[in-house]
Design a protein around this motif. Structure first.
Motif, PDB file in Angstrom:
ATOM      1  N   LYS A  34      -1.224 -15.983  -8.497  1.00  0.00           N
ATOM      2  CA  LYS A  34      -2.047 -16.674  -7.033  1.00  0.00           C
ATOM      3  C   LYS A  34      -1.698 -15.783  -6.260  1.00  0.00           C
ATOM      4  N   LEU A  35      -0.761 -14.892  -6.038  1.00  0.00           N
ATOM      5  CA  LEU A  35       0.056 -14.906  -4.534  1.00  0.00           C
ATOM      6  C   LEU A  35      -0.707 -13.285  -4.512  1.00  0.00           C
ATOM      7  N   CYS A  36      -0.297 -12.638  -6.111  1.00  0.00           N
ATOM      8  CA  CYS A  36      -1.379 -11.057  -5.856  1.00  0.00           C
ATOM      9  C   CYS A  36      -3.101 -11.255  -5.650  1.00  0.00           C
ATOM     10  N   SER A  37      -3.320 -12.558  -6.215  1.00  0.00           N
ATOM     11  CA  SER A  37      -5.052 -12.595  -5.873  1.00  0.00           C
ATOM     12  C   SER A  37      -5.120 -12.255  -4.298  1.00  0.00           C
ATOM     13  N   PRO A  42      -2.571  -6.290  -6.486  1.00  0.00           N
ATOM     14  CA  PRO A  42      -2.461  -4.712  -6.369  1.00  0.00           C
ATOM     15  C   PRO A  42      -2.085  -4.319  -7.855  1.00  0.00           C
ATOM     16  N   GLN A  43      -0.627  -5.123  -8.400  1.00  0.00           N
ATOM     17  CA  GLN A  43      -0.867  -4.620  -9.609  1.00  0.00           C
ATOM     18  C   GLN A  43      -1.809  -4.273 -10.847  1.00  0.00           C
ATOM     19  N   ASN A  44      -2.945  -4.023 -10.449  1.00  0.00           N
ATOM     20  CA  ASN A  44      -4.365  -3.938 -10.837  1.00  0.00           C
ATOM     21  C   ASN A  44      -4.309  -2.627 -10.638  1.00  0.00           C
ATOM     22  N   GLU A  45      -3.952  -2.091  -9.910  1.00  0.00           N
ATOM     23  CA  GLU A  45      -3.857  -0.102  -9.737  1.00  0.00           C
ATOM     24  C   GLU A  45      -2.934   0.736  -9.439  1.00  0.00           C
ATOM     25  N   LEU A  46      -2.164   0.135 -10.135  1.00  0.00           N
ATOM     26  CA  LEU A  46      -0.736   0.211 -11.013  1.00  0.00           C
ATOM     27  C   LEU A  46      -0.661   0.876 -12.247  1.00  0.00           C
ATOM     28  N   LYS A  47       0.174   2.118 -12.254  1.00  0.00           N
ATOM     29  CA  LYS A  47       0.591   1.920 -13.160  1.00  0.00           C
ATOM     30  C   LYS A  47       2.317   1.388 -13.837  1.00  0.00           C
ATOM     31  N   PHE A  48       2.599   0.765 -14.846  1.00  0.00           N
ATOM     32  CA  PHE A  48       3.831   0.704 -15.029  1.00  0.00           C
ATOM     33  C   PHE A  48       5.167   0.818 -16.490  1.00  0.00           C
ATOM     34  N   LEU A 125       8.733  -9.830  -5.421  1.00  0.00           N
ATOM     35  CA  LEU A 125       7.607  -9.200  -6.174  1.00  0.00           C
ATOM     36  C   LEU A 125       6.386  -8.469  -6.229  1.00  0.00           C
ATOM     37  N   ALA A 126       5.727  -9.820  -5.134  1.00  0.00           N
ATOM     38  CA  ALA A 126       4.266  -9.851  -4.431  1.00  0.00           C
ATOM     39  C   ALA A 126       4.672  -8.159  -3.174  1.00  0.00           C
ATOM     40  N   LEU A 127       5.489  -8.870  -2.448  1.00  0.00           N
ATOM     41  CA  LEU A 127       5.958  -7.506  -1.415  1.00  0.00           C
ATOM     42  C   LEU A 127       6.211  -5.924  -2.478  1.00  0.00           C
ATOM     43  N   ALA A 128       6.817  -5.645  -2.871  1.00  0.00           N
ATOM     44  CA  ALA A 128       6.668  -4.986  -3.878  1.00  0.00           C
ATOM     45  C   ALA A 128       5.473  -4.282  -4.390  1.00  0.00           C
ATOM     46  N   LEU A 129       4.835  -4.899  -5.041  1.00  0.00           N
ATOM     47  CA  LEU A 129       3.950  -4.084  -5.332  1.00  0.00           C
ATOM     48  C   LEU A 129       2.632  -4.143  -4.861  1.00  0.00           C
ATOM     49  N   HIS A 130       2.737  -4.439  -3.405  1.00  0.00           N
ATOM     50  CA  HIS A 130       2.002  -4.050  -2.790  1.00  0.00           C
ATOM     51  C   HIS A 130       1.987  -3.283  -1.803  1.00  0.00           C
ATOM     52  N   HIS A 131       3.684  -2.628  -1.506  1.00  0.00           N
ATOM     53  CA  HIS A 131       4.508  -1.554  -1.067  1.00  0.00           C
ATOM     54  C   HIS A 131       3.580  -0.509  -1.731  1.00  0.00           C
ATOM     55  N   PHE A 132       4.043  -0.777  -3.177  1.00  0.00           N
ATOM     56  CA  PHE A 132       3.651   0.461  -4.294  1.00  0.00           C
ATOM     57  C   PHE A 132       2.231   0.791  -3.688  1.00  0.00           C
ATOM     58  N   LYS A 133       1.365  -0.279  -3.845  1.00  0.00           N
ATOM     59  CA  LYS A 133      -0.222   0.150  -3.993  1.00  0.00           C
ATOM     60  C   LYS A 133      -0.077   0.914  -2.671  1.00  0.00           C
ATOM     61  N   GLU A 134       0.045   0.595  -1.756  1.00  0.00           N
ATOM     62  CA  GLU A 134      -0.053   1.009  -0.223  1.00  0.00           C
ATOM     63  C   GLU A 134       0.592   2.139   0.052  1.00  0.00           C
ATOM     64  N   GLY A 135       2.161   2.400  -1.121  1.00  0.00           N
ATOM     65  CA  GLY A 135       2.019   4.132  -0.797  1.00  0.00           C
ATOM     66  C   GLY A 135       2.169   4.985  -1.649  1.00  0.00           C
ATOM     67  N   ASN A 154       5.502  -9.811 -15.601  1.00  0.00           N
ATOM     68  CA  ASN A 154       4.855 -10.170 -16.218  1.00  0.00           C
ATOM     69  C   ASN A 154       3.626 -10.245 -16.537  1.00  0.00           C
ATOM     70  N   ILE A 155       2.807 -10.580 -14.848  1.00  0.00           N
ATOM     71  CA  ILE A 155       1.317 -10.408 -15.002  1.00  0.00           C
ATOM     72  C   ILE A 155       0.943  -9.069 -15.127  1.00  0.00           C
ATOM     73  N   VAL A 156       1.820  -7.923 -15.497  1.00  0.00           N
ATOM     74  CA  VAL A 156       1.611  -6.266 -15.407  1.00  0.00           C
ATOM     75  C   VAL A 156       0.942  -6.235 -16.949  1.00  0.00           C
ATOM     76  N   THR A 157      -0.045  -4.836 -16.054  1.00  0.00           N
ATOM     77  CA  THR A 157      -0.749  -4.698 -18.045  1.00  0.00           C
ATOM     78  C   THR A 157       0.198  -3.418 -18.392  1.00  0.00           C
ATOM     79  N   PRO A 158       1.248  -2.365 -19.020  1.00  0.00           N
ATOM     80  CA  PRO A 158       1.830  -1.636 -18.821  1.00  0.00           C
ATOM     81  C   PRO A 158       1.556  -0.366 -19.448  1.00  0.00           C
TER      82      PRO A 158
END
Length: 407
Positions: A34-37, A42-48, A125-135, A154-158
């Motif tokens: 819910k936070l990420c939504s 942001p996790q959907n635009e990153l590689k993990f 984690l939500a802050l981190a994912l946002h920061h990585f997306k913006e970066g 574990n919401i990420v697809t690595p």
């Protein structure tokens, strides 16, 4: 809000598991989804690269991040807990997220997060994912918090899953047996996504991980320990972590990721500098020699004590404190009897207090208890000659208090 006001708010509104234990632990993925939504996923635009395990996670993550930086990638790194400041948890190319960015994020989203029911870890984690997306990072090296299956990460697809080790720790959350704990760690394995692990025993843990990999049609790669490459992380146990990193890079290179040999060599030599990692067999002082390490569960302490016995000194002095939910009796049995102990309790609610810690040392060890970790350390220094050795350990938070106030 000032930075200190923001940090005070976060620690009060979203209590840390590391500080208070179970009351802050919220297993499951609904809240973080819910936070990420809310943050537009942001996790959907990153590689993990997703890393789980009982011991070695932080070191493996930091080694990988250092090597990727040397290879010219823009790499995000998310680890926990922090030693000195919250910002250590979230880094891009080794640089911690700025206080300004944390303040701006909290002020913008505070009202929503207050109503979210999120944990401190989920919010971080939500802050981190946002920061990585913006970066606009090229890859994120992501360390799990607790377990894996129900861990917020574990919401990420690595592109790669890594399981460093399986041992007894956090039993009240992950299970009392190695089979149960392995089930939680193996929960990060995703469909047709390669897995790297160093697990060769116990048999029940290997069986669980292999079964999960088979179910997910995920190719699994066993990582042997490495004795070839030099690393600035000095603990002998790092040979296992280096092996995991090298096998991970081998798998990634086969999939098309470009990392040259010289980048591996240089990255392993600069882990502390490139990734900001501290507290792993870290030499804080030379005369007397002072070594600090955050190893705190049975397997971790066993490795540390094996290496500590190789150190030559006139008198071994150990500054020691622990937190609840560890195998206290088994861990204390690993400690050298001929050392002088300076016991204390880190300043967190989970800490073992004097009446809980000292009985495990009474009648066996030469020890004294001090009101604070810093006083314990200061007295160890005062008592030491130049040929003595001081080891600081037992808990991440014991090491954190020494590093924070003296270094």
């Amino acid at each position: 809000m000032t930075y200190q006001e923001v940090i005070d708010y976060l620690f009060h509104q979203f209590p840390q598991y590391q500080k208070i234990g179970g009351k802050a632990f919220k297993p499951g993925l609904d809240n973080v989804r819910k936070l990420c939504s809310y943050l537009e996923d942001p996790q959907n635009e990153l590689k993990f690269i997703h890393v789980a395990g009982t011991n070695g996670k932080g070191s493996v993550c930091s080694m990988l991040a250092s090597i990727f930086k040397e290879a010219g990638y823009k790499v995000g790194l998310f680890t926990s807990p922090h030693l000195v400041d919250f910002s250590e948890r979230i880094r891009i190319n080794g640089e911690a997220i700025s206080q300004y960015e944390i303040i701006q994020f909290v002020e913008k989203h505070k009202a929503h997060f207050d109503q979210s029911g999120a944990s401190f870890f989920e919010w971080s984690l939500a802050l981190a994912l946002h920061h990585f997306k913006e970066g606009k990072v090229d890859v994120v090296v992501l360390e799990t918090g607790l377990g894996g299956r129900l861990d917020a990460t574990n919401i990420v697809t690595p592109i790669l899953s890594v399981i460093t080790s399986i041992g007894i720790d956090h039993t009240q959350y992950l299970g009392n047996t190695l089979r149960e704990i392995a089930h939680e760690k193996a929960g990060i394995i995703k469909e047709k996504t390669p897995v790297v692990t160093t697990i060769t025993n116990p048999v029940e843990a290997v069986e669980v991980v292999n079964k999960k990999a088979d179910e997910q049609q995920a190719p699994i790669h066993l990582a042997p320990a490495d004795d070839h490459y030099t690393c600035d992380l000095l603990g002998a146990y790092q040979r296992v972590n280096k092996g995991v990193v090298l096998k991970s890079l081998e798998v990634l290179i086969q999939s098309g990721v470009s990392v040259k040999e010289e980048c591996i060599v240089n990255g392993l030599k600069k882990v502390a500098k490139n990734a900001g990692l501290r507290g792993r067999w870290e030499i804080l002082k030379d005369s007397p020699k002072v070594i600090a390490d955050i190893g705190h569960n049975y397997d971790g302490v066993k490795e540390l004590m094996t290496q500590l016995r190789l150190e030559k000194c006139k008198q071994l002095r150990i500054v020691w404190g622990m937190v609840a939910d560890k195998e206290i009796d088994r861990i204390v049995e690993l400690l050298p009897i001929d050392a002088k102990y300076y016991l204390s309790s880190p300043q967190i609610q989970r800490a073992l207090k004097q009446e809980e810690l000292c009985p495990h040392f009474q009648g066996i060890f030469d020890y004294e208890y001090f009101p604070t970790i810093l006083q314990a350390y200061e007295n160890a220094l005062k008592d030491s000659g130049s040929d003595d050795l001081i080891f600081v350990g037992g808990s991440t938070f014991v090491v954190a208090e020494i590093i924070s106030d003296f270094f």
